[in-house]
Design a protein around this motif. Structure first.
Motif, PDB file in Angstrom:
ATOM      1  N   UNK A 157      39.109  66.518   6.219  1.00  0.00           N
ATOM      2  CA  UNK A 157      39.048  66.142   7.638  1.00  0.00           C
ATOM      3  C   UNK A 157      38.136  67.095   8.411  1.00  0.00           C
ATOM      4  N   UNK A 158      38.296  68.399   8.192  1.00  0.00           N
ATOM      5  CA  UNK A 158      37.475  69.384   8.911  1.00  0.00           C
ATOM      6  C   UNK A 158      36.007  69.237   8.529  1.00  0.00           C
ATOM      7  N   UNK A 159      35.736  69.023   7.237  1.00  0.00           N
ATOM      8  CA  UNK A 159      34.357  68.836   6.786  1.00  0.00           C
ATOM      9  C   UNK A 159      33.741  67.602   7.440  1.00  0.00           C
ATOM     10  N   UNK A 160      34.516  66.515   7.496  1.00  0.00           N
ATOM     11  CA  UNK A 160      34.017  65.290   8.126  1.00  0.00           C
ATOM     12  C   UNK A 160      33.756  65.502   9.618  1.00  0.00           C
ATOM     13  N   UNK A 161      34.611  66.270  10.274  1.00  0.00           N
ATOM     14  CA  UNK A 161      34.407  66.560  11.693  1.00  0.00           C
ATOM     15  C   UNK A 161      33.124  67.361  11.910  1.00  0.00           C
ATOM     16  N   UNK A 162      32.811  68.243  10.962  1.00  0.00           N
ATOM     17  CA  UNK A 162      31.567  68.997  11.059  1.00  0.00           C
ATOM     18  C   UNK A 162      30.356  68.071  11.023  1.00  0.00           C
ATOM     19  N   UNK A 163      30.333  67.131  10.070  1.00  0.00           N
ATOM     20  CA  UNK A 163      29.229  66.179   9.995  1.00  0.00           C
ATOM     21  C   UNK A 163      29.225  65.239  11.200  1.00  0.00           C
ATOM     22  N   UNK A 164      30.415  64.870  11.680  1.00  0.00           N
ATOM     23  CA  UNK A 164      30.490  64.019  12.871  1.00  0.00           C
ATOM     24  C   UNK A 164      29.889  64.737  14.080  1.00  0.00           C
ATOM     25  N   UNK A 165      30.132  66.037  14.185  1.00  0.00           N
ATOM     26  CA  UNK A 165      29.563  66.820  15.279  1.00  0.00           C
ATOM     27  C   UNK A 165      28.039  66.805  15.211  1.00  0.00           C
ATOM     28  N   UNK A 166      27.488  66.904  13.981  1.00  0.00           N
ATOM     29  CA  UNK A 166      26.038  66.834  13.823  1.00  0.00           C
ATOM     30  C   UNK A 166      25.519  65.468  14.257  1.00  0.00           C
ATOM     31  N   UNK A 167      26.230  64.399  13.856  1.00  0.00           N
ATOM     32  CA  UNK A 167      25.797  63.046  14.199  1.00  0.00           C
ATOM     33  C   UNK A 167      25.832  62.807  15.703  1.00  0.00           C
ATOM     34  N   UNK A 168      26.809  63.381  16.390  1.00  0.00           N
ATOM     35  CA  UNK A 168      26.980  63.143  17.823  1.00  0.00           C
ATOM     36  C   UNK A 168      26.052  64.015  18.659  1.00  0.00           C
TER      37      UNK A 168
END
Length: 445
Positions: free
Chosen positions: A91-102
């Motif tokens: 979940x934390x790893x996915x949030x990191x990539x989501x932050x990059x995407x946003x």
């Protein structure tokens, strides 16, 4: 490698075992974010107007963070269990990539922080799956075949993953592709950790030691060898790009890499279809030597058709060598550290591949395309020499006996779990320190 005997059953025998197909597929889906990470970061950065240099810097940060995080999270899994570590990390790893995407790449500090978080918390699903195989499959021969199946499945993932990413980019956008791939990763990790084997798995009792898995001389020898195997593979990637540039056809690069993957796929299937007699340490030396020899014809750099055939040949022994290395890791990992040990293998291989890419580039610029492939050959032979030089600590004579044994209390008789009467090594002492009353990869709760 003489002494091969037909295995009792094949890959279908593995996949029919309760939970096996779910764990394999869940792990592969869970690893999609990591498997497509470098490509996804490059595509997203370029779409946002960033340079290739920036993409390379973000990829390097992501790779370095992953290399640091994998063994640390692997040790946490051994100590705390899979569900308490794997799912939060995913979940934390996915949030990191989501932050990059946003947020994009407008703020470089935020962009680098995002990929560092994504890499550092990449869940060690790969090592976790290998820790689960003994409790799911029971018999040693089935576990060994599962390792080969695992290596084959990786080749499929590294082929299908980028294709899926490309499709998502075409349908939506690079940012959406990042979000979808990482959501799939979380769902894959969730599928694994809510399964009965993952929830029930417990690491064997471990001796408290700050070095953890790295206190095993045999494991250190194996890691030293596979650092150079990774270096060889990383150098081929750069050399293949240079070869395609020389021919003036970018598509040639895709053909070469596809052929390399196809060769590994065929080799892995063939290797796993047999039950190999003798010590895996000796077999690994032969496989790594054959892998190194397979790289040498690439120095001829013939026309694209012949070069594609040579690339397929060069890949044939990669998956078998990796599958055999999994067995050796399990034999030499100190009790209670098997997930960490497998994670160290992943990390070492990845760091070697990164260095191979870094070394191959200047070699190509200074001496031409054949020099890039020469780096691969040199890496392969150094990997073999490391195994040869460390025979005293990694040799079959000094290695512990196979630990793929299940106590009768943990598993009942039958295809899914052999009883104690079929597993004479269900209790033994780990030569690296701690007593081990069952699987090196864990006892049932």
């Amino acid at each position: 490698m003489a002494g091969a005997a037909p295995a009792n059953g094949g890959y279908l025998d593995i996949l029919r075992a309760p939970h096996a197909a779910r764990l394999l597929v869940g792990t592969l889906v869970g690893r999609l974010p990591n498997g497509t990470g470098p490509v996804a970061i490059t595509v997203f950065t370029r779409a946002e107007g960033g340079s290739y240099s920036l993409a390379g810097g973000l990829i390097a940060a992501y790779g370095l963070a992953t290399a640091v995080g994998q063994p640390l999270l692997g040790r946490a899994v051994d100590l705390k269990g899979q569900p308490r570590v794997q799912l939060p990390a995913a979940v934390i790893s996915a949030l990191g990539m989501a932050a990059l995407a946003v947020t994009g790449i407008g703020n470089l500090l935020l962009a680098y922080a995002a990929v560092l978080v994504a890499g550092l918390f990449t869940p060690p699903l790969e090592g976790g799956l290998r820790a689960l195989w003994p409790s799911v499959l029971g018999r040693e021969d089935r576990v060994h075949r599962a390792y080969a199946l695992d290596a084959v499945a990786q080749e499929v993932m590294f082929t299908v993953g980028p294709l899926l990413l490309t499709l998502l980019v075409a349908l939506w956008s690079p940012a959406a592709a990042l979000l979808v791939i990482n959501l799939l990763g979380v769902l894959g990790a969730l599928s694994v950790v809510v399964s009965k084997p993952s929830r029930a798995w417990r690491s064997a009792p471990r001796e408290a030691h700050w070095l953890g898995a790295l206190r095993s001389p045999g494991l250190l020898a194996l890691l030293g060898s596979f650092f150079f195997v990774g270096l060889a593979l990383g150098s081929i990637t750069v050399a293949a790009v240079a070869y395609a540039d020389d021919r003036g056809d970018e598509a040639v690069y895709g053909w070469l890499m596809a052929a390399l993957g196809l060769g590994a796929l065929v080799g892995g299937i063939a290797y796993g279809a047999r039950q190999w007699a003798g010590a895996p340490e000796r077999r690994l030396r032969v496989l790594v030597l054959l892998l190194a020899l397979g790289y040498l014809p690439l120095l001829l750099v013939p026309g694209p058709v012949a070069m594609t055939a040579l690339a397929a040949l060069a890949g044939v022994f990669l998956a078998p060598a990796i599958a055999c290395a999994f067995i050796v890791v399990d034999r030499h990992a100190p009790a209670g550290t098997v997930t960490e040990a497998f994670s160290w293998l992943v990390t070492t291989f990845g760091v070697g591949a990164a260095l191979g890419s870094a070394v191959s580039g200047p070699a190509v610029e200074l001496f031409g395309t054949p020099a890039g492939f020469a780096v691969a050959g040199i890496g392969g032979f150094v990997a073999f020499l490391v195994l040869l030089a460390t025979g005293r600590v990694l040799g079959e004579e000094s290695a512990p006996r196979p630990r793929h044994a299940v106590s009768g209390a943990a598993q009942g008789p039958g295809p899914g779990g052999a009883g104690a009467e079929n597993n004479p090594h269900s209790s033994e002492n780990d030569r690296n320190g701690a007593a081990e009353p069952g699987f090196s990869s864990g006892l049932q709760a």
